[in-house]
Scaffold this active site. Structure first.
Site, PDB file in Angstrom:
ATOM      1  N   ILE A   1     -19.707  -1.691  -2.550  1.00 38.97           N
ATOM      2  CA  ILE A   1     -19.246  -2.413  -1.361  1.00 38.97           C
ATOM      3  C   ILE A   1     -18.936  -1.405  -0.255  1.00 38.97           C
ATOM      4  O   ILE A   1     -18.303  -0.365  -0.517  1.00 38.97           O
ATOM      5  CB  ILE A   1     -17.971  -3.237  -1.689  1.00 38.97           C
ATOM      6  CG1 ILE A   1     -18.141  -4.054  -2.984  1.00 38.97           C
ATOM      7  CG2 ILE A   1     -17.601  -4.126  -0.500  1.00 38.97           C
ATOM      8  CD1 ILE A   1     -19.250  -5.073  -2.994  1.00 38.97           C
TER       9      ILE A   1
ATOM     10  N   THR B   1     -16.929   0.205   1.968  1.00 36.79           N
ATOM     11  CA  THR B   1     -15.510   0.383   2.282  1.00 36.79           C
ATOM     12  C   THR B   1     -15.282   1.877   2.496  1.00 36.79           C
ATOM     13  O   THR B   1     -16.164   2.693   2.167  1.00 36.79           O
ATOM     14  CB  THR B   1     -14.606  -0.058   1.098  1.00 36.79           C
ATOM     15  OG1 THR B   1     -14.827   0.865   0.011  1.00 36.79           O
ATOM     16  CG2 THR B   1     -14.880  -1.474   0.644  1.00 36.79           C
TER      17      THR B   1
ATOM     18  N   ASN C   1      -5.485  -5.095  -6.408  1.00 34.18           N
ATOM     19  CA  ASN C   1      -6.711  -4.466  -5.923  1.00 34.18           C
ATOM     20  C   ASN C   1      -6.611  -2.942  -5.806  1.00 34.18           C
ATOM     21  O   ASN C   1      -7.634  -2.261  -5.837  1.00 34.18           O
ATOM     22  CB  ASN C   1      -7.016  -5.096  -4.545  1.00 34.18           C
ATOM     23  CG  ASN C   1      -7.943  -4.273  -3.694  1.00 34.18           C
ATOM     24  OD1 ASN C   1      -9.153  -4.304  -3.885  1.00 34.18           O
ATOM     25  ND2 ASN C   1      -7.395  -3.522  -2.747  1.00 34.18           N
TER      26      ASN C   1
ATOM     27  N   TYR D   1     -13.304   6.582 -14.694  1.00 33.74           N
ATOM     28  CA  TYR D   1     -13.167   5.401 -13.830  1.00 33.74           C
ATOM     29  C   TYR D   1     -13.585   4.138 -14.589  1.00 33.74           C
ATOM     30  O   TYR D   1     -12.900   3.117 -14.562  1.00 33.74           O
ATOM     31  CB  TYR D   1     -14.024   5.592 -12.577  1.00 33.74           C
ATOM     32  CG  TYR D   1     -13.994   4.436 -11.588  1.00 33.74           C
ATOM     33  CD1 TYR D   1     -12.965   4.313 -10.650  1.00 33.74           C
ATOM     34  CD2 TYR D   1     -15.000   3.474 -11.588  1.00 33.74           C
ATOM     35  CE1 TYR D   1     -12.946   3.261  -9.742  1.00 33.74           C
ATOM     36  CE2 TYR D   1     -14.988   2.425 -10.680  1.00 33.74           C
ATOM     37  CZ  TYR D   1     -13.966   2.325  -9.755  1.00 33.74           C
ATOM     38  OH  TYR D   1     -13.955   1.273  -8.862  1.00 33.74           O
TER      39      TYR D   1
ATOM     40  N   ASP E   1       0.866  -1.185   0.000  1.00 32.78           N
ATOM     41  CA  ASP E   1       0.000   0.000   0.000  1.00 32.78           C
ATOM     42  C   ASP E   1       0.901   1.233   0.000  1.00 32.78           C
ATOM     43  O   ASP E   1       2.118   1.129   0.188  1.00 32.78           O
ATOM     44  CB  ASP E   1      -0.930  -0.001   1.233  1.00 32.78           C
ATOM     45  CG  ASP E   1      -2.243   0.741   0.994  1.00 32.78           C
ATOM     46  OD1 ASP E   1      -3.295   0.077   0.865  1.00 32.78           O
ATOM     47  OD2 ASP E   1      -2.218   1.998   0.928  1.00 32.78           O
TER      48      ASP E   1
ATOM     49  N   LYS F   1     -11.598   0.546 -15.594  1.00 32.89           N
ATOM     50  CA  LYS F   1     -12.047  -0.770 -15.123  1.00 32.89           C
ATOM     51  C   LYS F   1     -12.408  -1.685 -16.296  1.00 32.89           C
ATOM     52  O   LYS F   1     -12.260  -2.905 -16.194  1.00 32.89           O
ATOM     53  CB  LYS F   1     -13.213  -0.606 -14.140  1.00 32.89           C
ATOM     54  CG  LYS F   1     -12.815   0.104 -12.835  1.00 32.89           C
ATOM     55  CD  LYS F   1     -11.737  -0.663 -12.075  1.00 32.89           C
ATOM     56  CE  LYS F   1     -11.457  -0.093 -10.689  1.00 32.89           C
ATOM     57  NZ  LYS F   1     -10.441  -0.854  -9.947  1.00 32.89           N
TER      58      LYS F   1
HETATM   59  P1  NAD Z   1     -10.277   1.742  -0.212  1.00 35.85           P
HETATM   60  O1  NAD Z   1     -10.101   3.182  -0.529  1.00 35.85           O
HETATM   61  O2  NAD Z   1     -10.905   1.330   1.063  1.00 35.85           O
HETATM   62  O3  NAD Z   1      -8.875   0.984  -0.334  1.00 35.85           O
HETATM   63  C1  NAD Z   1      -7.994   1.220  -1.404  1.00 35.85           C
HETATM   64  C2  NAD Z   1      -6.578   1.033  -0.908  1.00 35.85           C
HETATM   65  O4  NAD Z   1      -5.704   1.248  -2.038  1.00 35.85           O
HETATM   66  C3  NAD Z   1      -6.174   2.072   0.164  1.00 35.85           C
HETATM   67  O5  NAD Z   1      -5.561   1.411   1.252  1.00 35.85           O
HETATM   68  C4  NAD Z   1      -5.199   2.991  -0.574  1.00 35.85           C
HETATM   69  O6  NAD Z   1      -4.196   3.547   0.270  1.00 35.85           O
HETATM   70  C5  NAD Z   1      -4.607   2.029  -1.599  1.00 35.85           C
HETATM   71  N1  NAD Z   1      -4.026   2.731  -2.746  1.00 35.85           N
HETATM   72  C6  NAD Z   1      -4.528   3.798  -3.404  1.00 35.85           C
HETATM   73  N2  NAD Z   1      -3.682   4.176  -4.374  1.00 35.85           N
HETATM   74  C7  NAD Z   1      -2.639   3.317  -4.353  1.00 35.85           C
HETATM   75  C8  NAD Z   1      -1.435   3.202  -5.102  1.00 35.85           C
HETATM   76  N3  NAD Z   1      -1.145   4.063  -6.075  1.00 35.85           N
HETATM   77  N4  NAD Z   1      -0.584   2.180  -4.816  1.00 35.85           N
HETATM   78  C9  NAD Z   1      -0.872   1.311  -3.812  1.00 35.85           C
HETATM   79  N5  NAD Z   1      -1.983   1.381  -3.046  1.00 35.85           N
HETATM   80  C10 NAD Z   1      -2.844   2.390  -3.307  1.00 35.85           C
HETATM   81  O7  NAD Z   1     -11.080   1.179  -1.475  1.00 35.85           O
HETATM   82  P2  NAD Z   1     -11.913  -0.149  -1.780  1.00 35.85           P
HETATM   83  O8  NAD Z   1     -13.329   0.249  -1.915  1.00 35.85           O
HETATM   84  O9  NAD Z   1     -11.527  -1.283  -0.908  1.00 35.85           O
HETATM   85  O10 NAD Z   1     -11.397  -0.400  -3.272  1.00 35.85           O
HETATM   86  C11 NAD Z   1     -10.502  -1.432  -3.628  1.00 35.85           C
HETATM   87  C12 NAD Z   1     -10.630  -1.669  -5.119  1.00 35.85           C
HETATM   88  O11 NAD Z   1     -11.979  -2.033  -5.428  1.00 35.85           O
HETATM   89  C13 NAD Z   1     -10.331  -0.469  -6.002  1.00 35.85           C
HETATM   90  O12 NAD Z   1      -9.638  -0.892  -7.155  1.00 35.85           O
HETATM   91  C14 NAD Z   1     -11.717   0.039  -6.387  1.00 35.85           C
HETATM   92  O13 NAD Z   1     -11.704   0.750  -7.605  1.00 35.85           O
HETATM   93  C15 NAD Z   1     -12.459  -1.251  -6.498  1.00 35.85           C
HETATM   94  N6  NAD Z   1     -13.918  -1.191  -6.382  1.00 35.85           N
HETATM   95  C16 NAD Z   1     -14.509  -0.673  -5.266  1.00 35.85           C
HETATM   96  C17 NAD Z   1     -15.888  -0.718  -5.167  1.00 35.85           C
HETATM   97  C18 NAD Z   1     -16.616  -0.270  -3.926  1.00 35.85           C
HETATM   98  O14 NAD Z   1     -17.844  -0.192  -3.970  1.00 35.85           O
HETATM   99  N7  NAD Z   1     -15.962  -0.012  -2.819  1.00 35.85           N
HETATM  100  C19 NAD Z   1     -16.666  -1.235  -6.207  1.00 35.85           C
HETATM  101  C20 NAD Z   1     -16.017  -1.731  -7.333  1.00 35.85           C
HETATM  102  C21 NAD Z   1     -14.636  -1.715  -7.398  1.00 35.85           C
END
Ligand code: NAD
Length: 254
Positions: A191, A193, A92, A158, A39, A162
């Site tokens: 989700i 988060t 991720n 975005y 991270d 994806k």
């Molecule tokens: P989150 O913000 O809780 O966690 C994301 C993590 O990625 C954080 O810890 C952040 O510090 C880290 N991060 C950001 N930029 C980074 C980089 N350049 N290098 C390394 N780490 C980095 O988000 P989340 O909701 O758990 O999302 C995780 C993944 O799921 C993402 O790819 C997001 O696009 C995708 N996603 C999320 C949702 C949702 O509803 N939450 C839905 C579909 C897809």
């Protein structure tokens, strides 16, 4: 709950300090894997890693910005040097982009989001696959989104990243299908988060509209994505490759 057996295996998770990444780290740990947590946020990364170590789990940390190819190369070299192998990777790490219609979106925002969400996944796959093809084994899961399967007005940047993740996933899956390496993507719906908590706070009206379109009538939980990732990395999914697995409460079947 089904428990997979990843004992003796090494798993790498990016974006591991929060949300779905952290839930997946916990699930891998509970299934016996050694886990490398990558991270950019040192504070929460070290805090969460220490909490897992206190429970007796074998975790290592890597401060790594996935958009920087050199940092990714170094992270994966260190993983292999310290752990000897790489069996599973969940790519991720990703960021959201503020709502903007296409005519108004800035090129800086396009570059910022693409660098992490798309090139970041490509950077990780490249070096993970260099190791996995030597081993002739491995499983990669890339994090796409419902945004990889459908469009939403105002979310073009975005969603483009994806959709791109799915292109990388399918092409690489074909390259390595006969070499013992499976590459799939998971497409989470909405989700609960920290990323979504931010959207609920900053874009309440847009999120209200999105919530009306959830057939299952609730947000998903990070653990529900983690279980899908572990299945895709397990031998139970041994005939599954190149797939975009929607875990979205029915959003994309409407
Ligand atoms: P989150 O913000 O809780 O966690 C994301 C993590 O990625 C954080 O810890 C952040 O510090 C880290 N991060 C950001 N930029 C980074 C980089 N350049 N290098 C390394 N780490 C980095 O988000 P989340 O909701 O758990 O999302 C995780 C993944 O799921 C993402 O790819 C997001 O696009 C995708 N996603 C999320 C949702 C949702 O509803 N939450 C839905 C579909 C897809």
């Amino acid at each position: 709950m089904v428990k997979y057996d990843f004992s003796g295996k090494v798993a790498l998770v990016t974006g591991a300090a929060s949300g779905m990444g952290l839930a997946t780290v916990r699930a891998f740990c509970a299934s016996g894997a050694s886990v490398v947590m990558a991270d950019i946020r040192q504070d929460i990364l070290f805090r969460e890693a220490n909490a897992l170590r206190a429970k007796g789990y074998n975790v290592k940390t890597a401060l790594c910005d996935v958009s920087d190819e050199e940092q990714v190369r170094h992270m994966i070299e260190e993983t292999v040097r310290e752990c000897g192998q790489l069996d599973a990777a969940y790519n991720n790490a990703g960021i959201q982009s503020p709502i903007a219609e296409t005519a108004d979106a800035s090129s800086e925002e396009f570059e910022r989001v693409s660098a992490i969400n798309l090139r970041g996944v490509w950077n990780c796959m490249k070096y993970e696959l260099q190791q996995m093809r030597l081993q002739k084994s491995g499983a990669i899961v890339n994090c796409s989104s419902l945004g990889g399967l459908v469009g939403i007005a105002g979310r073009g940047v975005y969603h483009a990243t994806k959709h791109g993740v799915l292109g990388l996933t399918k092409s690489a899956a074909l390259e390595y299908a006969a070499r013992g390496i499976q590459i799939n993507a998971v497409c989470p719906g909405i989700i609960r988060t920290p990323m979504v908590e931010d959207m609920l706070n900053s874009e309440p009206e847009a999120m209200d509209e999105l919530m009306k379109l959830q057939p299952i009538g609730r947000l998903g939980e990070a653990e529900e994505i983690a279980r899908a990732v572990l299945w895709l990395c397990s031998s139970d999914a041994s005939f599954v490759t190149g797939q975009a697995l929607a875990v979205d409460g029915g959003y994309t079947i409407q």
